[in-house]
Design a protein around this motif. Structure first.
Motif, PDB file in Angstrom:
ATOM      1  N   GLN A   1      -7.259  -3.536   5.389  1.00  0.00           N
ATOM      2  CA  GLN A   1      -6.104  -2.982   4.682  1.00  0.00           C
ATOM      3  C   GLN A   1      -5.111  -4.076   4.294  1.00  0.00           C
TER       4      GLN A   1
ATOM      5  N   TRP B   1      -0.024   5.005   0.402  1.00  0.00           N
ATOM      6  CA  TRP B   1      -1.148   5.886   0.726  1.00  0.00           C
ATOM      7  C   TRP B   1      -1.081   7.178  -0.077  1.00  0.00           C
TER       8      TRP B   1
ATOM      9  N   HIS C   1      -3.958   3.262   9.862  1.00  0.00           N
ATOM     10  CA  HIS C   1      -3.208   2.801   8.686  1.00  0.00           C
ATOM     11  C   HIS C   1      -2.311   1.652   9.138  1.00  0.00           C
TER      12      HIS C   1
ATOM     13  N   THR D   1       2.276  -1.358   4.536  1.00  0.00           N
ATOM     14  CA  THR D   1       2.478  -0.047   3.912  1.00  0.00           C
ATOM     15  C   THR D   1       3.897   0.084   3.370  1.00  0.00           C
TER      16      THR D   1
ATOM     17  N   GLU E   1      -9.581   3.635   1.366  1.00  0.00           N
ATOM     18  CA  GLU E   1      -9.559   2.762   2.548  1.00  0.00           C
ATOM     19  C   GLU E   1     -10.934   2.704   3.203  1.00  0.00           C
TER      20      GLU E   1
ATOM     21  N   ALA F   1      -2.599  10.448   0.726  1.00  0.00           N
ATOM     22  CA  ALA F   1      -3.263  10.992   1.904  1.00  0.00           C
ATOM     23  C   ALA F   1      -3.424  12.498   1.783  1.00  0.00           C
TER      24      ALA F   1
ATOM     25  N   TRP G   1       0.723  13.778   9.533  1.00  0.00           N
ATOM     26  CA  TRP G   1       1.293  13.181   8.324  1.00  0.00           C
ATOM     27  C   TRP G   1       2.679  13.732   7.973  1.00  0.00           C
TER      28      TRP G   1
ATOM     29  N   ILE H   1       0.829  -1.210   0.000  1.00  0.00           N
ATOM     30  CA  ILE H   1       0.000   0.000   0.000  1.00  0.00           C
ATOM     31  C   ILE H   1       0.856   1.250   0.000  1.00  0.00           C
TER      32      ILE H   1
ATOM     33  N   LYS I   1      -6.374   5.772  -1.314  1.00  0.00           N
ATOM     34  CA  LYS I   1      -6.774   7.102  -0.856  1.00  0.00           C
ATOM     35  C   LYS I   1      -7.162   7.049   0.619  1.00  0.00           C
ATOM     36  N   THR I   2      -6.691   8.034   1.381  1.00  0.00           N
ATOM     37  CA  THR I   2      -7.129   8.150   2.771  1.00  0.00           C
ATOM     38  C   THR I   2      -7.253   9.609   3.171  1.00  0.00           C
TER      39      THR I   2
ATOM     40  N   ALA J   1       3.914   6.821   1.641  1.00  0.00           N
ATOM     41  CA  ALA J   1       2.753   7.697   1.471  1.00  0.00           C
ATOM     42  C   ALA J   1       3.128   8.949   0.704  1.00  0.00           C
TER      43      ALA J   1
END
Length: 286
Positions: free
Chosen positions: A81, A9, A109, A114, A48, A11, A174, A7, A95-96, A117
């Motif tokens: 996830q 992300w 997450h 992952t 997500e 974000a 983030w 994944i 997408k989150t 991102a």
């Protein structure tokens, strides 16, 4: 360096350019002669919060995700996830709008699946206008929403709730460290899409391909996305909204916000606005 996990992300806080970045990625990766259809963008990316991904885990006595509590959804999220990651063939873009943190002691997450991102940040003065238009709020309601620490989205048929938090909390969560993250300013994508999307190409570990890059930028231009929505509609548009792709510009706040409204946003979000160079000249929090 990216961790092992499928994944990646995409974000952002709502109305900050998430869809635009995903449209670019989709066009870049598919590399077609025609722009890809915005309504099939979920072929290499997903959200997500997509409720259908939670349905396999519904208890026998429940028929819809809207019947689950926030606690129940929180417990399922890491598993959902993990499913997204395992079903993916290579990297999948997810997408989150959740902030980077926990809710009900569960991660929003799943870090074990992952790889990294891309975080898109946009001037909150313009986000307030875009949100007001999109969700049919007054500007003052949008400003209040963006200041609220525990804000989120409701449990709706197509989407499980998202834990959004305030604009500042979201941005700082983030962007606190940039390990395995690419942080992009919406305004920089607008001003120089080639430079911004070249960073994406490089972040994904792809070799420089100017023709492919130029093609993907053209196919994901705001005008192109808007034209497609006008013609065919857009599946991701919220039912209350008039249009998903509305203006897409920057500095709209200069003509749309009162001095008091600008000051209120600055008071609430001063620190992150300063970090990302969004403070209007000479303005300080009162």
């Amino acid at each position: 360096g990216l961790r092992m996990g499928n994944i990646l992300w995409v974000a952002s806080y709502p109305k900050s350019g998430n869809t635009w970045v995903r449209a670019f990625l989709e066009n870049y990766i598919q590399n077609q002669d025609q722009p890809i259809d915005i309504n099939t963008m979920h072929t290499i990316s997903t959200a997500e919060s997509a409720a259908h991904r939670y349905r396999p885990y519904l208890p026998k006595d429940k028929t819809a995700t809207t019947e689950l509590t926030l606690e129940e959804i929180s417990v399922l999220r890491p598993q959902v996830q993990a499913d997204i990651a395992h079903q993916a063939n290579g990297t999948t873009f997810v997408k989150t709008h959740n902030y980077l943190g926990e809710y009900n002691s569960q991660p929003l997450h799943n870090s074990t699946v992952t790889s990294g991102a891309i975080y898109v940040v946009r001037n909150p003065l313009d986000v307030a206008i875009s949100m007001a238009n999109y969700f049919d709020y007054t500007i003052d309601e949008a400003i209040a929403y963006m200041a609220e620490e525990m804000t989120g989205t409701p449990n709706e048929v197509p989407h499980v709730p998202q834990i959004i938090t305030s604009w500042s909390m979201h941005v700082s969560s983030w962007t606190a460290d940039d390990a395995s993250k690419l942080i992009l300013r919406y305004e920089d994508i607008l001003d120089d899409p080639k430079k911004a999307f070249r960073k994406v190409e490089s972040f994904l570990g792809l070799k420089k391909d100017p023709v492919r890059l130029k093609n993907a930028i053209k196919h994901s231009s705001f005008a192109q996305l808007k034209a497609q929505e006008n013609k065919r509609g857009f599946v991701e548009k919220h039912e209350n909204a008039n249009a998903f792709f509305r203006n897409g510009g920057k500095h709209q706040w200069k003509t749309k916000l009162t001095t008091e409204q600008v000051q209120k946003i600055v008071n609430t979000h001063y620190e992150q606005m300063q970090r990302f160079k969004y403070l209007p000249a000479g303005m300080k929090p009162l």
